[in-house]
Write an enzyme that holds these catalytic residues in place. Sequence first.
Site, mmCIF file in Angstrom:
data_model
loop_
_atom_site.group_PDB
_atom_site.id
_atom_site.type_symbol
_atom_site.label_atom_id
_atom_site.label_comp_id
_atom_site.label_asym_id
_atom_site.label_seq_id
_atom_site.Cartn_x
_atom_site.Cartn_y
_atom_site.Cartn_z
ATOM 1 N NE ARG A 180 -2.444 -1.161 3.482
ATOM 2 C CZ ARG A 180 -1.864 -0.477 4.449
ATOM 3 N NH1 ARG A 180 -1.865 0.846 4.423
ATOM 4 N NH2 ARG A 180 -1.320 -1.082 5.478
ATOM 5 C CE1 TYR A 238 1.093 -7.788 -4.171
ATOM 6 C CE2 TYR A 238 1.113 -6.343 -2.278
ATOM 7 C CZ TYR A 238 1.351 -7.583 -2.834
ATOM 8 O OH TYR A 238 1.836 -8.601 -2.054
ATOM 9 N N GLY A 239 -2.954 -5.538 -3.884
ATOM 10 C CA GLY A 239 -3.561 -5.562 -2.550
ATOM 11 C C GLY A 239 -4.605 -4.495 -2.303
ATOM 12 N N GLY A 240 -4.486 -3.862 -1.149
ATOM 13 C CA GLY A 240 -5.477 -2.893 -0.712
ATOM 14 C C GLY A 240 -5.628 -1.698 -1.639
ATOM 15 C CE LYS A 257 -6.101 -3.780 4.668
ATOM 16 N NZ LYS A 257 -6.181 -4.397 5.983
ATOM 17 C CG HIS A 286 -7.023 -2.970 10.302
ATOM 18 N ND1 HIS A 286 -5.702 -2.610 10.471
ATOM 19 C CD2 HIS A 286 -7.025 -3.945 9.369
ATOM 20 C CE1 HIS A 286 -4.936 -3.329 9.655
ATOM 21 N NE2 HIS A 286 -5.721 -4.149 8.979
ATOM 22 C CB SER A 322 -0.858 -4.015 7.782
ATOM 23 O OG SER A 322 -2.039 -3.313 7.497
ATOM 24 C CB CYS A 351 1.054 -6.795 13.982
ATOM 25 S SG CYS A 351 2.030 -5.291 13.840
ATOM 26 C CE LYS A 395 -6.250 -7.446 11.526
ATOM 27 N NZ LYS A 395 -5.340 -6.578 10.727
ATOM 28 C CG ASP A 437 -7.389 -7.291 7.234
ATOM 29 O OD1 ASP A 437 -6.544 -6.936 8.086
ATOM 30 O OD2 ASP A 437 -7.548 -6.703 6.156
ATOM 31 C CB SER A 474 5.311 -12.255 -0.960
ATOM 32 O OG SER A 474 5.908 -12.898 0.140
ATOM 33 N NE ARG A 475 0.173 -8.669 2.400
ATOM 34 C CZ ARG A 475 -0.457 -8.142 3.454
ATOM 35 N NH1 ARG A 475 -1.585 -8.670 3.889
ATOM 36 N NH2 ARG A 475 0.030 -7.100 4.072
HETATM 37 O O1 SAT Z 1 -3.863 -3.173 2.501
HETATM 38 S S1 SAT Z 1 -3.532 -4.540 2.130
HETATM 39 O O2 SAT Z 1 -4.761 -5.246 1.837
HETATM 40 O O3 SAT Z 1 -2.638 -4.542 0.966
HETATM 41 C C1 SAT Z 1 -2.744 -5.339 3.395
HETATM 42 C C2 SAT Z 1 -2.754 -4.657 4.718
HETATM 43 O O4 SAT Z 1 -2.171 -3.591 4.857
HETATM 44 O O5 SAT Z 1 -3.329 -5.201 5.678
HETATM 45 MN MN MN Z 2 -5.083 -5.469 7.293
#
Ligand code: SAT
Ligand code: MN
Length: 581
Positions: A67, A195-197, A204, A224, A246, A248, A250, A273, A364-365
């Site tokens: 992000r 990418y991602g969020g 998000k 969150h 993010s 940590c 979860k 999340d 990486s996810r």
């Molecule tokens: O925002 S993301 O979905 O890319 C991942 C995060 O920060 O929890």
């Molecule tokens: Mn998150």
Amino acid sequence: MPTPLERWVDECAQLTRPKNIHWCDGSEAEYQKLTKEMLASGTLMELNQREYPGCYLHRSDPSDVARTEHLTFVCTSKKDDAGPNNNWMPPAEAKEKVGALFSGAMKDRTMYVVPYIMGPTTSRYSQVGVELTDSPYVAVSMRTMTRMGKVASDRLGSSDHFVRGLHSIGDLNPDRRFILHFPEERLLWSVGSGYGGNALLGKKCHALRLGSYMAREEGWLAEHMLILGIEDPSGRTTYVAAAFPSACGKTNLAMLVPPVSQKGYKVWTVGEDIAWMHPGPDGRLWAINPEAGFFGVAPGTNMKTNPNVMRTIRTNTIFTNVAVTPHGTPYWEGMDGPPPHEAIDWQGKPWTLDSTTKAAHPNSRFTTPARQCPAMSPEWENPDGVPISAILFGGRRASLIPLVYQSFNWQHGVFLGATMASETTAAATGAVGVVRRDPMAMLPFCGYNMGDYFAHWLRVGKGLTNPPQIFRVNWFRMSPEGKYLWPGFGENLRVLRWVLNRVHGEVGAAETPIGYLPYFSGIDVTGLDVSAGTLKELLDVDKKEWAEAVPGQKEYFQKYGDRMPKELWQECEALEKRLQS
Ligand code: SAT
Ligand code: MN
């Protein structure tokens, strides 16, 4: 007569000029078709189908791996409504500036119309959104992360009531990347990232930034937070929601497997999340997980840290920016077993054990369906949600913050959340490991002025006759030599057990200036390599250090000026007074 959705799709097509428009139905056949096309174009790579059936690898642009908070904006008509916690642009200016980037952006590409539901299909708390995207990777990821396709368009019908999200990968140049939120119009614009969020707009952007804005208007909370249920040996299940920044842990906590020493306990995953929490008619807070999948951090994930997710990701999973072994299986740092002698790294370059770089990107996810997780709670799709008995606020803090403590009451609990700080991680671009204020783990995700957000939390609490108890936790406290004091992972259940005992009124606590702390006997450390001295360090409250921390908290509150609720200033003063006595 065209429906509001058809009209809006038409408008966006006029602007972005796609070659084709594909309306997603969310079917398996469609998923297969898109996957095949992406394999052909190189957007996806097949992993070893015998060992990882239905699993693929995607590599995002190396400049697009996390992000980008500095390119994320909240575009309210008044700057003060976005608050100092958000970047702000006036809506008209944002539309002009970023509209230019959208203009013709989908030329030669297909626009995918992706209707989705955030939340269980039939829940009254769920919301419909539609994302228009020129990325097939985003379209298939949305199928995993949400209830996507026909279920959503059926629920929407000809209604005008949906979140509109326009997304284009643009040219992926960070100089032309913007993630814009128009909460007053329930509108999202994202360009320049895949990418991602930044790109899966349900997560998000919708569920948190717009979600928090709507929640304030409507009297609920979009947070969150993970949601889990802990079943104790008597068969009683207690639900807990927990906010952590993010990356940590979860996901690991949400799927915790009790170690053998904790016989009779079972942890049920509801979400990992995001939590949408509504006051119920019974005066309790009821939570749903708006998502249908996990977008979790790969590095560090293994059979010890999270066996449940390791089982979940063996099928139907898209891995992004991990490494691949010569055997065609995914690899990341911290995976089980010895690392491979050679691999292809996250950028597609040869990597060997002697390489000084990481094989997988630190952010990486995996994108994987929640229903495949063996720990999913039987209640995870309950349209009413689950009743929350405890809320945890946690961060990554080497010092000061004890392993666990409880607030005196709701208002003090809001203060604990508001004063949270955490060391930064690879989930966002920028320096890693720097302590920054991250109230309620919502700093990057609160879609309006955080002063108003704190006031909203206080208001919601006043309306609850049976509110959750609020706690702070810190698994990451270190010795002066820099060693973690607490083993973490599955052993965190021992801390959760104290939380349950407190919630059910089954154990006493020591009243300290910062809140209620466990007596040493309150945390079961039998069989752990945690000495009495270590436990003492974990639960230590150093009045002098705390007194030194308060001015920083005040300085942070100051940022919010007259939007900062006076109750939280009072909490600051009360804390200072308790620390002096
Ligand atoms: O925002 S993301 O979905 O890319 C991942 C995060 O920060 O929890
Ligand atoms: Mn998150």
